[in-house]
Design an enzyme around this catalytic site. Sequence first.
Site: not given
Ligand SMILES: Nc1nc2c(ncn2[C@@H]2O[C@H](COP(=O)(O)OP(=O)(O)OP(=O)(O)O)[C@@H](O)[C@H]2O)c(=O)[nH]1
Length: 363
Positions: A230, A238, A247, A273
């Site tokens: 992850d 983002n 992306d 992600e």
């Molecule tokens: N740009 C982009 N963002 C994505 C995609 N899929 C998921 N995300 C973003 O990934 C982010 C995941 O955030 P969180 O699950 O809060 O986790 P994090 O900020 O990575 O924090 P931790 O996992 O705790 O380290 C969210 O803002 C989703 O919108 C994608 O295909 N493209």
Amino acid sequence: MKKLLRPTYIIDKLDPNYRRSQLLQACLMMGVGALCLLAVINLAVFGDPVLALLDALGAVIAASLLYLVKRKRLLELVSWLFVLTLGLLITAFLSLAAGSNNGYLWTAVFPPFAFFLLGKTRGFWLTVVFFTIFLIQLYISIFVKQVPYLSLGGFLNTLEVFVISLLLYRFYEKTRTEANELLQEQSIRLEKMAKTDKLTQLYNRQYLDVTLFSLYKERRTLPISVLLLDVDLFKRINDEHGHLFGDEVLVKMAQRLTEVVRDDDVVGRWGGEEFLIIAPNTSKSDALGLAERVRRSLNMSITESVTTSVSIGVSSADRVKSPEELISQADRALYQAKSNGRNQVCSFISAVESHQRTINNKA
Ligand SMILES: Nc1nc2c(ncn2[C@@H]2O[C@H](COP(=O)(O)OP(=O)(O)OP(=O)(O)O)[C@@H](O)[C@H]2O)c(=O)[nH]1
């Protein structure tokens, strides 16, 4: 010669050789049945043992060819033998019948077999050869043997029909081959699309699920490990740089991932992600080594201000547990890695292992 003796393996019904093999088998089966029947009729009704023996011999030859195409898969060899035999049989029949009883109609069945079984080029040339032989026979019947009812007009009509059918069959075979190739290309493209994640071009979740399940079923890939990754604090990337930039980061990380895993590992996008690596024939300690290598590789600078890192949960099985359990354990290990401060690898520790560790620490 080598090509003739090479077995043809048919992958699916889209393979053009599938229909060729079907046609050959159907014709040979009918041939065996018809020749056996003729042998009985010739012996019982007409009292001709020589002819009956010849029929029986034909049936044996047809059955042998059937065996070669069905069991030995010698499609190329049998196709040639079948078309050549057909041409020779028509030639023999035309000589014996000498133009009587509309026997020349039999020449019409030659090109469809030649083109369908041997393809547009070889089918074309073989048809040219046999049509020439048939025309010479017709010429002899008309002008040498002076068979009644046959005339120069009939000869010219036959010649014209031969030329037209030759060209038409060639056109038809070309169209058929091209349409088949197009269909195969599209099927490959669709299959790829169905298992690929659009953004990262890695395998998608559906494919990972199916693969993990089938590797489990095989059992010979045990021990098996899964690594659930992850991206750390991806939401911040983002939020600060926009979704499109996010992306791009995912695409770059996916590329790096494919470079760092081994050939046998299956890597895909598990969700937003999250990435998953399925590592067949990999023990827990090897999986931890792989995970550490992956973690270091993905700890990379995208721009001056953006650096990525991943947390990884590892789970392994050397006995058969369910794929769902393996993933769920990797998920729990990933949660642990996040809780411990991110950018690290954690492996799932079972209750038994945890108990063992407590005893060892106390000792
Ligand atoms: N740009 C982009 N963002 C994505 C995609 N899929 C998921 N995300 C973003 O990934 C982010 C995941 O955030 P969180 O699950 O809060 O986790 P994090 O900020 O990575 O924090 P931790 O996992 O705790 O380290 C969210 O803002 C989703 O919108 C994608 O295909 N493209």
